[in-house]
Motif scaffolding. Structure first.
Motif, PDB file in Angstrom:
ATOM      1  N   GLY A 112     -15.891 -14.156 -37.523  1.00  0.00           N
ATOM      2  CA  GLY A 112     -17.184 -14.614 -38.023  1.00  0.00           C
ATOM      3  C   GLY A 112     -18.159 -13.462 -38.199  1.00  0.00           C
ATOM      4  O   GLY A 112     -18.955 -13.442 -39.144  1.00  0.00           O
ATOM      5  N   TRP A 113     -18.102 -12.478 -37.277  1.00  0.00           N
ATOM      6  CA  TRP A 113     -18.930 -11.272 -37.427  1.00  0.00           C
ATOM      7  C   TRP A 113     -18.493 -10.466 -38.639  1.00  0.00           C
ATOM      8  O   TRP A 113     -19.321  -9.971 -39.403  1.00  0.00           O
ATOM      9  CB  TRP A 113     -18.817 -10.431 -36.160  1.00  0.00           C
ATOM     10  N   PHE A 114     -17.178 -10.370 -38.840  1.00  0.00           N
ATOM     11  CA  PHE A 114     -16.640  -9.568 -39.933  1.00  0.00           C
ATOM     12  C   PHE A 114     -16.904 -10.206 -41.296  1.00  0.00           C
ATOM     13  O   PHE A 114     -17.327  -9.532 -42.243  1.00  0.00           O
ATOM     14  CB  PHE A 114     -15.139  -9.360 -39.736  1.00  0.00           C
ATOM     15  N   LEU A 115     -16.681 -11.515 -41.415  1.00  0.00           N
ATOM     16  CA  LEU A 115     -16.759 -12.180 -42.713  1.00  0.00           C
ATOM     17  C   LEU A 115     -18.133 -12.756 -43.012  1.00  0.00           C
ATOM     18  O   LEU A 115     -18.578 -12.754 -44.161  1.00  0.00           O
ATOM     19  CB  LEU A 115     -15.713 -13.306 -42.784  1.00  0.00           C
ATOM     20  N   LEU A 116     -18.833 -13.246 -41.981  1.00  0.00           N
ATOM     21  CA  LEU A 116     -20.102 -13.925 -42.197  1.00  0.00           C
ATOM     22  C   LEU A 116     -21.303 -13.154 -41.669  1.00  0.00           C
ATOM     23  O   LEU A 116     -22.449 -13.564 -41.901  1.00  0.00           O
ATOM     24  CB  LEU A 116     -20.069 -15.316 -41.536  1.00  0.00           C
ATOM     25  N   GLY A 117     -21.036 -12.061 -40.942  1.00  0.00           N
ATOM     26  CA  GLY A 117     -22.141 -11.293 -40.388  1.00  0.00           C
ATOM     27  C   GLY A 117     -22.844 -11.998 -39.247  1.00  0.00           C
ATOM     28  O   GLY A 117     -24.008 -11.696 -38.941  1.00  0.00           O
ATOM     29  N   GLN A 118     -22.166 -12.942 -38.584  1.00  0.00           N
ATOM     30  CA  GLN A 118     -22.766 -13.681 -37.480  1.00  0.00           C
ATOM     31  C   GLN A 118     -22.723 -12.848 -36.205  1.00  0.00           C
ATOM     32  O   GLN A 118     -21.796 -12.071 -35.986  1.00  0.00           O
ATOM     33  CB  GLN A 118     -22.036 -15.003 -37.258  1.00  0.00           C
ATOM     34  N   SER A 119     -23.714 -13.030 -35.370  1.00  0.00           N
ATOM     35  CA  SER A 119     -23.759 -12.327 -34.093  1.00  0.00           C
ATOM     36  C   SER A 119     -23.960 -13.331 -32.967  1.00  0.00           C
ATOM     37  O   SER A 119     -24.399 -14.461 -33.196  1.00  0.00           O
ATOM     38  CB  SER A 119     -24.893 -11.295 -34.076  1.00  0.00           C
ATOM     39  N   MET A 120     -23.632 -12.914 -31.747  1.00  0.00           N
ATOM     40  CA  MET A 120     -23.789 -13.765 -30.574  1.00  0.00           C
ATOM     41  C   MET A 120     -24.615 -13.026 -29.527  1.00  0.00           C
ATOM     42  O   MET A 120     -24.443 -11.823 -29.326  1.00  0.00           O
ATOM     43  CB  MET A 120     -22.414 -14.137 -29.986  1.00  0.00           C
ATOM     44  N   SER A 121     -25.516 -13.753 -28.843  1.00  0.00           N
ATOM     45  CA  SER A 121     -26.298 -13.142 -27.778  1.00  0.00           C
ATOM     46  C   SER A 121     -25.394 -12.835 -26.589  1.00  0.00           C
ATOM     47  O   SER A 121     -24.284 -13.366 -26.469  1.00  0.00           O
ATOM     48  CB  SER A 121     -27.422 -14.095 -27.351  1.00  0.00           C
ATOM     49  N   TRP A 122     -25.884 -11.966 -25.690  1.00  0.00           N
ATOM     50  CA  TRP A 122     -25.096 -11.644 -24.501  1.00  0.00           C
ATOM     51  C   TRP A 122     -24.850 -12.890 -23.665  1.00  0.00           C
ATOM     52  O   TRP A 122     -23.775 -13.057 -23.081  1.00  0.00           O
ATOM     53  CB  TRP A 122     -25.807 -10.578 -23.671  1.00  0.00           C
ATOM     54  N   LEU A 123     -25.845 -13.793 -23.584  1.00  0.00           N
ATOM     55  CA  LEU A 123     -25.674 -15.013 -22.804  1.00  0.00           C
ATOM     56  C   LEU A 123     -24.595 -15.895 -23.417  1.00  0.00           C
ATOM     57  O   LEU A 123     -23.789 -16.509 -22.705  1.00  0.00           O
ATOM     58  CB  LEU A 123     -27.009 -15.778 -22.732  1.00  0.00           C
ATOM     59  N   ALA A 124     -24.554 -15.938 -24.746  1.00  0.00           N
ATOM     60  CA  ALA A 124     -23.526 -16.726 -25.420  1.00  0.00           C
ATOM     61  C   ALA A 124     -22.138 -16.129 -25.190  1.00  0.00           C
ATOM     62  O   ALA A 124     -21.159 -16.851 -25.007  1.00  0.00           O
ATOM     63  CB  ALA A 124     -23.823 -16.810 -26.915  1.00  0.00           C
ATOM     64  N   ILE A 125     -22.057 -14.787 -25.183  1.00  0.00           N
ATOM     65  CA  ILE A 125     -20.780 -14.129 -24.931  1.00  0.00           C
ATOM     66  C   ILE A 125     -20.297 -14.428 -23.510  1.00  0.00           C
ATOM     67  O   ILE A 125     -19.116 -14.716 -23.276  1.00  0.00           O
ATOM     68  CB  ILE A 125     -20.907 -12.609 -25.153  1.00  0.00           C
ATOM     69  N   VAL A 126     -21.231 -14.374 -22.540  1.00  0.00           N
ATOM     70  CA  VAL A 126     -20.880 -14.717 -21.152  1.00  0.00           C
ATOM     71  C   VAL A 126     -20.415 -16.162 -21.075  1.00  0.00           C
ATOM     72  O   VAL A 126     -19.428 -16.490 -20.410  1.00  0.00           O
ATOM     73  CB  VAL A 126     -22.083 -14.485 -20.214  1.00  0.00           C
ATOM     74  N   GLY A 127     -21.132 -17.047 -21.772  1.00  0.00           N
ATOM     75  CA  GLY A 127     -20.733 -18.455 -21.790  1.00  0.00           C
ATOM     76  C   GLY A 127     -19.349 -18.648 -22.365  1.00  0.00           C
ATOM     77  O   GLY A 127     -18.561 -19.452 -21.865  1.00  0.00           O
ATOM     78  N   MET A 128     -19.017 -17.902 -23.415  1.00  0.00           N
ATOM     79  CA  MET A 128     -17.697 -17.996 -24.028  1.00  0.00           C
ATOM     80  C   MET A 128     -16.618 -17.537 -23.044  1.00  0.00           C
ATOM     81  O   MET A 128     -15.584 -18.195 -22.892  1.00  0.00           O
ATOM     82  CB  MET A 128     -17.646 -17.144 -25.297  1.00  0.00           C
ATOM     83  N   LEU A 129     -16.864 -16.417 -22.350  1.00  0.00           N
ATOM     84  CA  LEU A 129     -15.879 -15.899 -21.405  1.00  0.00           C
ATOM     85  C   LEU A 129     -15.692 -16.843 -20.218  1.00  0.00           C
ATOM     86  O   LEU A 129     -14.567 -17.080 -19.767  1.00  0.00           O
ATOM     87  CB  LEU A 129     -16.307 -14.513 -20.917  1.00  0.00           C
ATOM     88  N   VAL A 130     -16.805 -17.390 -19.702  1.00  0.00           N
ATOM     89  CA  VAL A 130     -16.719 -18.324 -18.577  1.00  0.00           C
ATOM     90  C   VAL A 130     -15.977 -19.592 -18.990  1.00  0.00           C
ATOM     91  O   VAL A 130     -15.144 -20.124 -18.240  1.00  0.00           O
ATOM     92  CB  VAL A 130     -18.128 -18.669 -18.044  1.00  0.00           C
ATOM     93  N   THR A 131     -16.272 -20.081 -20.190  1.00  0.00           N
ATOM     94  CA  THR A 131     -15.598 -21.284 -20.679  1.00  0.00           C
ATOM     95  C   THR A 131     -14.100 -21.057 -20.821  1.00  0.00           C
ATOM     96  O   THR A 131     -13.287 -21.899 -20.417  1.00  0.00           O
ATOM     97  CB  THR A 131     -16.180 -21.705 -22.038  1.00  0.00           C
ATOM     98  N   LEU A 133     -12.327 -18.882 -19.176  1.00  0.00           N
ATOM     99  CA  LEU A 133     -11.777 -18.774 -17.822  1.00  0.00           C
ATOM    100  C   LEU A 133     -11.512 -20.161 -17.247  1.00  0.00           C
ATOM    101  O   LEU A 133     -10.454 -20.425 -16.665  1.00  0.00           O
ATOM    102  CB  LEU A 133     -12.752 -18.009 -16.924  1.00  0.00           C
ATOM    103  N   GLY A 134     -12.475 -21.062 -17.424  1.00  0.00           N
ATOM    104  CA  GLY A 134     -12.303 -22.426 -16.914  1.00  0.00           C
ATOM    105  C   GLY A 134     -11.167 -23.155 -17.591  1.00  0.00           C
ATOM    106  O   GLY A 134     -10.376 -23.847 -16.935  1.00  0.00           O
ATOM    107  N   ILE A 135     -11.057 -23.000 -18.900  1.00  0.00           N
ATOM    108  CA  ILE A 135      -9.963 -23.645 -19.628  1.00  0.00           C
ATOM    109  C   ILE A 135      -8.628 -23.098 -19.158  1.00  0.00           C
ATOM    110  O   ILE A 135      -7.666 -23.841 -18.926  1.00  0.00           O
ATOM    111  CB  ILE A 135     -10.130 -23.424 -21.150  1.00  0.00           C
TER     112      ILE A 135
END
Length: 331
Positions: A112-131, A133-135
C-alpha cells in the motif's frame, strides 16, 4: 470517525461466519468446485444489487483501467491466493497455513505504501504487530504425543506428520502459505487502487444512482463483481483441468450443500469482500487488513459451540492480545 476500522471489524465477523459455512460446503464437494460455485452465486447476487442501485446489472462507468486493476486483484487475491492457501493446508495443515496468513497485514501495508503512497502511524504499526502476535498465539498448535496432526490426512489417505515446530515442516507448504498471505494482502491493495480510480471516474461523470445509493456504498459491490468475474474464469479453468466438474454438478443437485454454499457466498464475496473494499476508502489498507485478519481468533468461540472443537488457554490469551492490538487503531 473510525469508519474504516469499524467496517473492517464487521468484515472480520462476516468472514468468521463465512468460514463456518465454507468449511461444511467444501468438505462436501471439494474446495475447487466450492470456489467455482461461490463465484457463480456471488456474481448473481451482485448483479441483483447493482440492478437495484443503478438500473444496470453490470458495473456502470467502469473503464479499461478499472477492469484491469480489479481483474488483477481477483487473479491475485481469489485465484492465486486461494490456490496457495489450499495447497498449504494439504502440505502443512490449516494451523500453520493460518499462522502464515498473519503476514498478510504487513504485505498490505508495504504494498500500500509502494502503490498508493499510504503511510501508517507508529501507534498503528505497534497495533498491527500486537494483533499479529495475538493471532499467531491463538492459532499456533504445539505438538502432541500423537504421530499425526489432529487426524488430518492427505488426499490419498496417508497421515500427515504432526508439525508443532518449524523443524521438519514441508518447505513447499511454507512457501504456499507465504504466497497465500501475499495474495490476500497484495490483492486488497490492488482492489483499493482500482476502487479509487473507479471512484474518481464516477465523481467526474454525470451518473446518478437511484434508490438513494451513493458512490461509497455501491462502488465496492461493483468492484467485487469485477473481481468475481476473474475469479470465476480462473477457478473454472482450474476445476476443469483437475477434472472435478462432476463434483460441481453434485453440489448443484444437493439442497443442503447449496444452502451452506449460499450462506458462504452472502457472508463472503457479497458482504465480506465488498465491505473490505469499502473499508479501504476510509482507512489504510494495512490497518484494514490487520483488523480483518482477526477472523482466525473470532472463529474460536463459534467453532467451540457448533463444531465442539477444543479451545486452549493459549488461544484465549491470543484472542485477548489480538483485541488489545486492534484497540490501538481506535486510540
Amino acid at each position: 470517525m473510525y469508519k474504516g476500522e469499524i467496517i473492517s471489524l464487521v468484515v472480520a465477523i462476516s468472514w468468521t461466519i463465512c468460514a463456518m459455512f465454507a468449511e461444511v460446503a467444501s468438505k462436501r464437494i471439494g474446495s475447487l468446485p466450492f470456489n467455482m460455485l461461490r463465484m457463480m452465486f456471488s456474481i448473481v447476487f451482485l448483479c441483483g444489487i447493482m440492478w437495484w442501485w443503478t438500473g444496470m446489472p453490470f458495473p456502470v462507468g467502469a473503464d479499461s483501467d478499472t477492469w484491469l486493476w480489479l481483474s488483477l486483484s481477483g487473479l491475485v487475491g481469489y485465484v492465486l491466493g486461494d490456490f496457495c492457501l489450499f495447497n498449504s493446508y494439504i502440505l502443512i495443515g490449516s494451523r500453520y497455513g493460518q499462522l502464515l496468513m498473519t503476514l498478510a497485514p504487513p504485505a498490505a501495508a508495504v504494498f500500500g505504501w509502494f502503490l498508493l503512497g499510504q503511510s501508517m502511524s507508529w501507534l498503528a504499526i505497534v497495533g498491527m504487530l500486537v494483533t499479529m502476535l495475538g493471532i499467531g498465539m491463538a492459532i499456533y498448535k504445539t505438538p502432541s504425543n500423537s504421530p499425526t496432526r489432529g487426524g488430518q490426512n492427505r488426499p490419498d489417505g496417508s497421515a500427515l506428520p504432526h508439525v508443532g515446530k518449524l523443524e521438519g515442516v514441508n518447505t513447499r507448504g511454507i512457501l504456499f502459505g507465504i504466497g497465500a498471505a501475499m495474495g490476500q494482502g497484495i490483492g486488497l491493495v490492488l482492489s483499493a487502487k482500482g476502487l479509487l480510480h473507479y471512484e474518481e471516474i464516477i465523481n467526474n461523470s454525470d451518473i446518478v444512482f437511484r434508490n438513494g445509493g451513493t458512490e461509497s456504498l455501491v462502488l465496492p459491490f461493483m468492484a467485487t463483481f469485477m473481481r468475481a468475474v476473474t475469479g470465476l474464469i480462473g477457478f473454472s479453468i482450474w476445476t476443469s483441468a483437475k477434472g472435478e466438474l462432476g463434483k460441481l454438478k453434485e453440489g448443484l443437485c444437493n439442497l443442503r450443500t447449496m444452502l451452506f454454499a449460499l450462506g458462504a457466498v452472502i457472508t463472503g464475496p457479497v458482504v465480506g469482500v465488498s465491505l473490505s473494499l469499502m473499508a479501504t476508502l476510509y482507512t489504510s489498507t494495512g490497518i484494514a487488513q490487520t483488523i480483518m485478519a482477526t477472523t482466525p481468533v473470532m472463529i474460536l468461540l463459534p467453532t467451540f459451540l457448533f463444531f465442539h472443537q477444543k479451545v486452549t488457554w493459549r488461544e484465549i490469551a491470543g484472542a485477548v492480545i489480538s483485541v488489545c492490538g486492534v484497540s490501538l487503531f481506535f486510540v
